[in-house]
Write a protein that holds these residues in place. Structure first.
Motif, PDB file in Angstrom:
ATOM      1  N   ILE A  56       0.850  -1.207   0.000  1.00 58.51           N
ATOM      2  CA  ILE A  56       0.000   0.000   0.000  1.00 58.51           C
ATOM      3  C   ILE A  56       0.882   1.252   0.000  1.00 58.51           C
ATOM      4  N   ALA A  57       0.511   2.211  -0.839  1.00 56.12           N
ATOM      5  CA  ALA A  57       1.318   3.438  -0.976  1.00 56.12           C
ATOM      6  C   ALA A  57       1.468   4.124   0.384  1.00 56.12           C
ATOM      7  N   ASP A  58       2.674   4.623   0.652  1.00 57.40           N
ATOM      8  CA  ASP A  58       2.940   5.245   1.947  1.00 57.40           C
ATOM      9  C   ASP A  58       1.956   6.375   2.273  1.00 57.40           C
ATOM     10  N   LYS A  59       1.596   7.142   1.255  1.00 58.67           N
ATOM     11  CA  LYS A  59       0.737   8.296   1.536  1.00 58.67           C
ATOM     12  C   LYS A  59      -0.673   7.883   1.967  1.00 58.67           C
ATOM     13  N   ARG A  60      -1.048   6.620   1.760  1.00 58.17           N
ATOM     14  CA  ARG A  60      -2.380   6.164   2.167  1.00 58.17           C
ATOM     15  C   ARG A  60      -2.335   5.437   3.509  1.00 58.17           C
ATOM     16  N   LYS A  61      -1.136   5.067   3.935  1.00 60.71           N
ATOM     17  CA  LYS A  61      -1.037   4.156   5.080  1.00 60.71           C
ATOM     18  C   LYS A  61      -1.686   4.707   6.352  1.00 60.71           C
ATOM     19  N   LEU A  62      -1.438   5.982   6.636  1.00 58.97           N
ATOM     20  CA  LEU A  62      -1.974   6.523   7.880  1.00 58.97           C
ATOM     21  C   LEU A  62      -3.509   6.482   7.875  1.00 58.97           C
ATOM     22  N   THR A  80       5.730  -2.045  10.760  1.00 63.45           N
ATOM     23  CA  THR A  80       6.124  -0.923   9.904  1.00 63.45           C
ATOM     24  C   THR A  80       7.533  -0.444  10.269  1.00 63.45           C
ATOM     25  N   ASP A  81       8.329  -0.214   9.250  1.00 68.14           N
ATOM     26  CA  ASP A  81       9.712   0.188   9.456  1.00 68.14           C
ATOM     27  C   ASP A  81       9.784   1.497  10.245  1.00 68.14           C
ATOM     28  N   ASP A  86       8.297   9.131  10.145  1.00 66.13           N
ATOM     29  CA  ASP A  86       8.418  10.567   9.865  1.00 66.13           C
ATOM     30  C   ASP A  86       7.569  10.966   8.665  1.00 66.13           C
ATOM     31  N   THR A  87       7.634  10.142   7.614  1.00 66.42           N
ATOM     32  CA  THR A  87       6.831  10.401   6.416  1.00 66.42           C
ATOM     33  C   THR A  87       5.336  10.262   6.709  1.00 66.42           C
ATOM     34  N   LEU A  88       4.980   9.208   7.414  1.00 70.12           N
ATOM     35  CA  LEU A  88       3.548   8.947   7.667  1.00 70.12           C
ATOM     36  C   LEU A  88       2.912  10.038   8.526  1.00 70.12           C
ATOM     37  N   PHE A  89       3.690  10.605   9.422  1.00 70.40           N
ATOM     38  CA  PHE A  89       3.113  11.580  10.361  1.00 70.40           C
ATOM     39  C   PHE A  89       3.057  13.009   9.809  1.00 70.40           C
ATOM     40  N   VAL A  90       3.563  13.208   8.568  1.00 69.78           N
ATOM     41  CA  VAL A  90       3.446  14.545   7.970  1.00 69.78           C
ATOM     42  C   VAL A  90       1.961  14.899   7.848  1.00 69.78           C
ATOM     43  N   ALA A 115       4.859  16.215  15.573  1.00 67.82           N
ATOM     44  CA  ALA A 115       4.715  16.569  14.155  1.00 67.82           C
ATOM     45  C   ALA A 115       3.545  17.516  13.898  1.00 67.82           C
ATOM     46  N   MET A 116       2.678  17.688  14.902  1.00 68.05           N
ATOM     47  CA  MET A 116       1.484  18.518  14.677  1.00 68.05           C
ATOM     48  C   MET A 116       1.789  20.005  14.910  1.00 68.05           C
ATOM     49  N   ASP A 117       0.962  20.870  14.275  1.00 63.16           N
ATOM     50  CA  ASP A 117       1.151  22.297  14.528  1.00 63.16           C
ATOM     51  C   ASP A 117       0.461  22.685  15.839  1.00 63.16           C
TER      52      ASP A 117
END
Lengths: 446, 446
Positions: A56-62, A80-81, A86-90, A115-117
């Motif tokens: 599954i594409a990383d951008k959909r995983k979260l 999950t590695d 870091d990528t998933l939590f963007v 990672a949140m604002d």
């Protein structure tokens, strides 16, 4: 896709070995949405689940993780590695993290929070002032709001921007941020631009209290006929809103929780939980039931001498226990539903008891006669018929009484009657049944 | 009002005698909506219910009846004066009559049908081409529709009229009345007036098939994020729509049906059903369970000679049956949930069986040891410990197998596993448990 799910499961299972990835299924997977992928992943044995997860594409995983139940989700989180997070939590938002929080190890939770604002962090903190059972925890911040003195033209300007889903109302607040009114967006089109919004506001919009239970809040929204209702705190401060889709999800979780609770399980139980974990989850419930079974046995043990002389009693014991258990579970289920809808209260519990005793009495007499006659013909002993008939009648009446009082008392003690009601009830009907049957047998058959 | 319901029930019960009407409660009642009054009426014993019913304004009566469950509603319909129906049926619509149809005697149904205008009659006939389980039966005709060539300005003109609840989409149809596209109302405000609606239509709106089951259709709407989705027939003709509030009601009914089915009852069961009727409703379920209990007894009866010599077997029998029943009900419940979500299918049933057998094996061994040790200490006979341990292990494994196959086979046969699954499962675990325990006892203890 729900219809196609079984086919997809088959495709994935056939094409997956622990080493390979999925081929033909991959186009269908690309077309499925996050909820569908979550259902699919949950339906797969662990090796296949992890193999699919990696495709599954990383951008959909979260988003997929958010839709999953905790137990199956934890397995994917573990697999999950660590470098991927870091990528998933963007762009993770407070609402996402609230859904995931239960399944994330402390370290990942801290990483996601960082990672949140600032705004999302404040939402996350606000939500955690409530328990998961309180609706304040699930308040969404996607809503349209205007000051109390705004006009129709301000409303029209507002809805030209992005509108959140299920948004048929604009909320109005006063200067202190307290919720004051709600204006149906549909009315904006029928009014001149200079009309103050308060003039066309609803006079009967119901607000949800932040401490309200999720199930009641969900019902409130679903019955309102609006897409969402405002959630306010005790000072009428507007905290957020609850929309019909979230309400449907919360009620579904609650019903699932109830269904699973009847078998002593959790709504997060994974179809393919690891054997050790699954055995552990279920062992507690088996242990509790074992204690009640030993208790029943102890009562039977008091009548060993009788059983030795009249073996027919041993043969028929299950009939007495079973009839009591079934009759009791009918009353129990009726009362559990009534309690959930607030329809059972001290005001009518007396009337309910009286009705259930009459129903139990009538069915008790009928089945006592039927079972008594069968016993007489089976074992050729008229007195045995009398004994089992009386025991059945007594047990069905005890069942009706316990079926009312067990859930009412548990509810009073804030213990979920769907979880423990039936264990306690069966213990009562088993013991009453065995003692009545064997006791009467001792009196009349020896 | 859900919170106030218990107080209201109390007030009404205290103030009502069969001859009197309600005093203090009457202002609260006037302020309650139809759904709240329906809940209140259902919570009252029959005499109080009828007394309250008579104080409700005639113009509200039909709407209150629509919100009630069938069984308690029928009592009020019977008690309503025959001359009143002409007034109550004024302005009745097809959707109302569909809700009431089950509870109305044939004569009143005909009277209500005759009171509708031509359009409503045609809706009623259309709906009755579907069973109550198919979503076509519940299609609502309150939606916004425009021809496929309409422009933004037509859309804006349309929404200046009365908008139905949960209406965030305008449906477009072609000349033959087939559904073609859906346009979000929110987009109308962001586009110039001359833009064709097809240009801003959604490209991924999902439509509901008219023959779809209510539960799946409801989930489809609830997951869509829209207020309502179109319902079409096999020729793509637009039949109506399903909105989120109706979807929530349909799912709630389905969950309630499932909850009540586990105790062999109907979701329409009245909290205060007349004693005779209630006893009758429940007698069937008691009868079915009695047959299974007698079946279990017959198997015990095969071992009368053994029981006479080793009375400890009679004392411990319930433990073996109970552990099997509990372990089986856990697997059963997990599979019933999986079937409902389409997550269990022939593709993964083998993997599920293997996992459940491992879980059952592990728990079987652990509890066999525990129970065996207890039995040895209780009765001082090591061989008895071996016998009950083996019986427990066998029964928990049989329970896991039956917990998978019973619901899967019932589902295949289109029989609701929530209703009959647990009776069949318990019969299996009772018989396996008794035969294993008493059979091994005969072999090793005599």
């Amino acid at each position: 896709m729900s219809e196609q799910l079984p086919n997809l499961i088959e495709e994935v299972i056939q094409q997956t070995t622990p080493q390979s990835v999925i081929n033909d299924a991959s186009t269908v997977i690309a077309q499925s949405d996050e909820k569908e992928l979550a259902l699919l992943l949950e339906s797969l044995p662990i090796e296949e689940r992890i193999a699919l997860w990696e495709t599954i594409a990383d951008k959909r995983k979260l988003d997929v993780l958010i839709e999953m139940r905790s137990d199956p989700r934890e397995i994917l989180i573990e697999s999950t590695d660590a470098t991927l997070w870091d990528t998933l939590f963007v762009d993770i938002e407070a609402e996402d993290l609230l859904e995931l929080a239960d399944s994330l190890p402390q370290k990942l939770l801290a990483q996601a929070y960082a990672a949140m604002d600032k705004v999302q962090k404040s939402y996350f903190i606000q939500a955690n002032e409530y328990t998961e059972g309180e609706i304040g925890h699930w308040a969404s911040h996607a809503f349209l709001v205007l000051p109390q003195n705004a006009k129709v033209r301000d409303g029209l300007r507002l809805i030209r921007r992005d509108i959140p889903r299920h948004c048929d109302l604009i909320f109005l607040t006063n200067r202190s941020g307290q919720f004051s009114e709600a204006v149906p967006i549909a009315l904006l089109h029928t009014q001149p631009e200079h009309v103050p919004l308060v003039d066309i506001a609803l006079d009967d919009i119901s607000v949800i209290n932040d401490k309200e239970s999720c199930l009641i809040a969900a019902k409130q929204v679903q019955l309102s006929g609006y897409g969402a209702l405002p959630i306010v705190d005790e000072n009428q401060q507007l905290l957020g809103r609850l929309d019909v889709t979230t309400a449907a999800e919360l009620s579904f979780e609650e019903y699932e929780r109830q269904l699973m609770a009847t078998a002593g399980m959790d709504e997060d139980e994974d179809l393919f939980a690891p054997v050790k974990k699954s055995a552990q989850n279920r062992a507690v419930w088996l242990g509790i039931n074992l204690l009640t079974a030993f208790l029943a046995s102890a009562f039977i043990g008091m009548f060993e001498a009788t059983l030795q002389q009249v073996v027919a009693l041993a043969v028929l014991m299950p009939v007495v226990a079973s009839m009591g258990g079934i009759a009791g579970s009918q009353t129990l289920t009726l009362i559990i539903r009534g309690l959930a809808l607030n329809q059972v209260s001290p005001a009518n519990v007396g009337a309910l008891l009286s009705k259930e005793l009459k129903v139990g009495g009538l069915n008790g007499i009928i089945w006592a006669l039927v079972i008594g006659v069968v016993a007489v013909f089976w074992f050729g002993d008229p007195m045995l018929g009398v004994v089992i008939g009386l025991a059945i009648l007594l047990n069905i009446i005890a069942a009706a009484t316990a079926g009312i009082f067990v859930p009412v008392i548990l509810d009073k003690l804030k213990i979920d009657p769907a979880l423990s009601g039936s264990v306690i009830l069966t213990t009562v009907t088993d013991i009453v049944g065995f003692v009545a049957f064997l006791g009467l047998g001792t009196l009349f058959l020896l």
